[in-house]
Write a protein that holds these residues in place. Sequence first.
Motif, short mmCIF file in Angstrom:
data_model
loop_
_atom_site.label_atom_id
_atom_site.label_comp_id
_atom_site.label_asym_id
_atom_site.label_seq_id
_atom_site.Cartn_x
_atom_site.Cartn_y
_atom_site.Cartn_z
N ASP A 27 0.86 -1.19 0.00
CA ASP A 27 0.00 0.00 0.00
C ASP A 27 0.89 1.23 0.00
OD1 ASP A 27 -1.85 2.17 0.81
OD2 ASP A 27 -3.25 0.52 1.01
N GLN A 35 -10.96 4.22 1.29
CA GLN A 35 -12.36 4.23 1.72
C GLN A 35 -12.61 3.41 2.99
OE1 GLN A 35 -14.70 3.21 -2.13
NE2 GLN A 35 -12.55 2.73 -2.44
N THR A 36 -11.77 2.38 3.23
CA THR A 36 -12.14 1.39 4.26
C THR A 36 -12.26 2.01 5.66
OG1 THR A 36 -11.23 -0.37 2.92
CG2 THR A 36 -11.52 -0.84 5.26
N ILE A 42 -21.14 -0.52 8.33
CA ILE A 42 -22.41 -1.23 8.45
C ILE A 42 -22.36 -2.49 7.60
CG2 ILE A 42 -24.91 -1.11 8.06
CD1 ILE A 42 -24.63 1.97 8.29
N VAL A 351 -19.10 -4.86 2.94
CA VAL A 351 -19.79 -6.10 3.31
C VAL A 351 -19.60 -7.19 2.26
CG1 VAL A 351 -22.04 -5.53 2.27
CG2 VAL A 351 -21.95 -6.92 4.35
C1 LIG Z 1 -18.07 7.37 3.30
C2 LIG Z 1 -18.20 5.91 2.98
C3 LIG Z 1 -19.01 5.10 3.78
C4 LIG Z 1 -19.15 3.73 3.48
N1 LIG Z 1 -19.90 2.96 4.31
C5 LIG Z 1 -20.01 1.64 4.06
C6 LIG Z 1 -20.75 0.81 4.94
O1 LIG Z 1 -21.26 1.25 5.97
N2 LIG Z 1 -20.85 -0.51 4.63
C7 LIG Z 1 -20.26 -1.05 3.52
O2 LIG Z 1 -20.41 -2.25 3.30
N3 LIG Z 1 -19.54 -0.28 2.66
C8 LIG Z 1 -19.40 1.04 2.92
N4 LIG Z 1 -18.66 1.83 2.08
C9 LIG Z 1 -17.99 1.23 0.92
C10 LIG Z 1 -16.66 0.58 1.34
O3 LIG Z 1 -16.00 1.39 2.28
C11 LIG Z 1 -15.78 0.39 0.11
O4 LIG Z 1 -16.47 -0.33 -0.88
C12 LIG Z 1 -14.51 -0.39 0.46
O5 LIG Z 1 -13.90 0.09 1.63
C13 LIG Z 1 -13.53 -0.31 -0.71
O6 LIG Z 1 -12.40 -1.04 -0.34
P1 LIG Z 1 -11.15 -1.18 -1.29
O7 LIG Z 1 -10.23 -2.12 -0.61
O8 LIG Z 1 -11.56 -1.49 -2.68
O9 LIG Z 1 -10.54 0.28 -1.40
P2 LIG Z 1 -9.88 1.26 -0.34
O10 LIG Z 1 -10.37 1.03 1.04
O11 LIG Z 1 -10.06 2.61 -0.91
O12 LIG Z 1 -8.36 0.84 -0.34
C14 LIG Z 1 -7.50 1.08 -1.43
C15 LIG Z 1 -6.07 1.16 -0.91
O13 LIG Z 1 -5.21 1.20 -2.03
C16 LIG Z 1 -4.15 2.09 -1.77
N5 LIG Z 1 -3.61 2.56 -3.05
C17 LIG Z 1 -4.17 3.39 -3.96
N6 LIG Z 1 -3.38 3.54 -5.01
C18 LIG Z 1 -2.27 2.79 -4.79
C19 LIG Z 1 -1.07 2.53 -5.52
N7 LIG Z 1 -0.83 3.07 -6.72
N8 LIG Z 1 -0.14 1.73 -4.95
C20 LIG Z 1 -0.34 1.16 -3.74
N9 LIG Z 1 -1.46 1.37 -3.00
C21 LIG Z 1 -2.40 2.17 -3.53
C22 LIG Z 1 -4.78 3.21 -0.93
O14 LIG Z 1 -3.80 3.85 -0.15
C23 LIG Z 1 -5.80 2.42 -0.09
O15 LIG Z 1 -5.28 2.04 1.17
C24 LIG Z 1 -18.48 3.18 2.36
C25 LIG Z 1 -17.68 4.00 1.56
C26 LIG Z 1 -17.53 5.34 1.86
C27 LIG Z 1 -16.63 6.19 1.01
#
Ligand SMILES: Cc1cc2nc3c(=O)[nH]c(=O)nc-3n(C[C@H](O)[C@H](O)[C@H](O)COP(=O)(O)OP(=O)(O)OC[C@H]3O[C@@H](n4cnc5c(N)ncnc54)[C@H](O)[C@@H]3O)c2cc1C
Length: 405
Positions: A27, A35-36, A42, A351
């Motif tokens: 990362d 976003q996480t 929830i 989720v």
């Molecule tokens: C405000 C908000 C509230 C939400 N509430 C809920 C909820 O209550 N329940 C639910 O089920 N879902 C919810 N969601 C949706 C959920 O949070 C997301 O779908 C999920 O967290 C996405 O996870 P991810 O691992 O794809 O991405 P992310 O959590 O965004 O992780 C991506 C990671 O990649 C890293 N990264 C980016 N580019 C690079 C690169 N070039 N090289 C290395 N690392 C990199 C970033 O630093 C980051 O740590 C919510 C989303 C938001 C924005």
Amino acid sequence: MVIGGGIAGLWSAALLARRGYQVLLIDRGPLGGGQTVASQGILHGGIKYTLGGAATAAAKAIADMPGRWHAAMTSASSADLDLSAVRSLSPAQYLWTTGSLFSRVTARVAATAIRTAVRRVEPAQACEGLHRATGIDIHRVDEPVIEPRSLIAALCDIIVQAGGVISQGEPRVKTELNLRTVELNDATVSFSTVVLAAGNGNQQLLDQIAPAQPTPAMQRRPLHMVMVRSTTGAPLPALYGHCIAALSDKPRLTITTQTDASERTAWYVGGNIAETGVDRSPADQIAAARREVAVCLPWLDLTAAQWATLRIDRAEGCTPGGEGQRPDQPVMIPVHSLESSALAVWPTKLVFAPLVGDRVVEWVTKNCVPASGNAGAGGLDALRGRWPLPPIAALPWDREETQWT
Ligand SMILES: Cc1cc2nc3c(=O)[nH]c(=O)nc-3n(C[C@H](O)[C@H](O)[C@H](O)COP(=O)(O)OP(=O)(O)OC[C@H]3O[C@@H](n4cnc5c(N)ncnc54)[C@H](O)[C@@H]3O)c2cc1C
């Protein structure tokens, strides 16, 4: 290799490491810092998606997920991962109305449309913030709310204990013929397959490793979230749930509660206000949120509370329906011209992590070529213990840049 330490990357890496794969997760920032950690935590079972009056495709796809999380969080034998260390903030959330006839009808429709257990409760049986409500309907939904940092910590433990390596740095991926390598900090590591789980960063990675990928592969949905925290002598009551809007599939407000680093109660407010407030300035968004809270929670006095906002984009894969359509499920795209060695993943929701994990493991099992010579497994052995474990991102209300008014 897994790029991205949000829920999609961590869950996938944990499953793969437990199955004996040599996993390197990278990362560029603190873990969960996309976003996480900014999610509301929830574990939806679909109730939110029935608010328009029908059980949508999204509601059906999501209905199995809470059971799988429950198994993981109670270390059931059927669970893929042991997530008993994840902190549950609330075992349930509540739907409440503003008292209008339409809102009551909506709540009733929602209550009958899905599999999740929903039952009407008296205010005193609901969470503290609803105790003093009068003249409204309240429904309890058995959808838990979890604390995202404890989830990240639990997944990191599983990865590291299973021999995986987690590192912080800006990866430079090279894919030339049969040679696939990543340059990271002071090392070059070769890999067989890569899972792009970088959320908002996936498009940039796709452009880097597969410029011919049909674009756009992903879309961003901006949100303007609101935070409220208590001040001395005026604690905020705990609230978990949605204030339902009249015959709409979007709640007016979705509120979850945590404590901040100084043990103050903090509300995290999303829902329709976060979607419609994107063009507002932080001050205007706070003013709008104050008005919404006064309508949706008229029995509470928040005059002493402090307010702040957070702008954050949801990153989603584009659906076959085209850009702008909300996906109902995780979107997973084998990368153009690297179909058997690179997979881009957007979970759509926290989720959905168990479903993402199933599909990633299936894809890796099919495509991962066992490492030969010293390029793969040996390389990872040499990296173990070389870098410190990256920190876990701070919660939005604990960040230095957050400006409270
Ligand atoms: C405000 C908000 C509230 C939400 N509430 C809920 C909820 O209550 N329940 C639910 O089920 N879902 C919810 N969601 C949706 C959920 O949070 C997301 O779908 C999920 O967290 C996405 O996870 P991810 O691992 O794809 O991405 P992310 O959590 O965004 O992780 C991506 C990671 O990649 C890293 N990264 C980016 N580019 C690079 C690169 N070039 N090289 C290395 N690392 C990199 C970033 O630093 C980051 O740590 C919510 C989303 C938001 C924005």
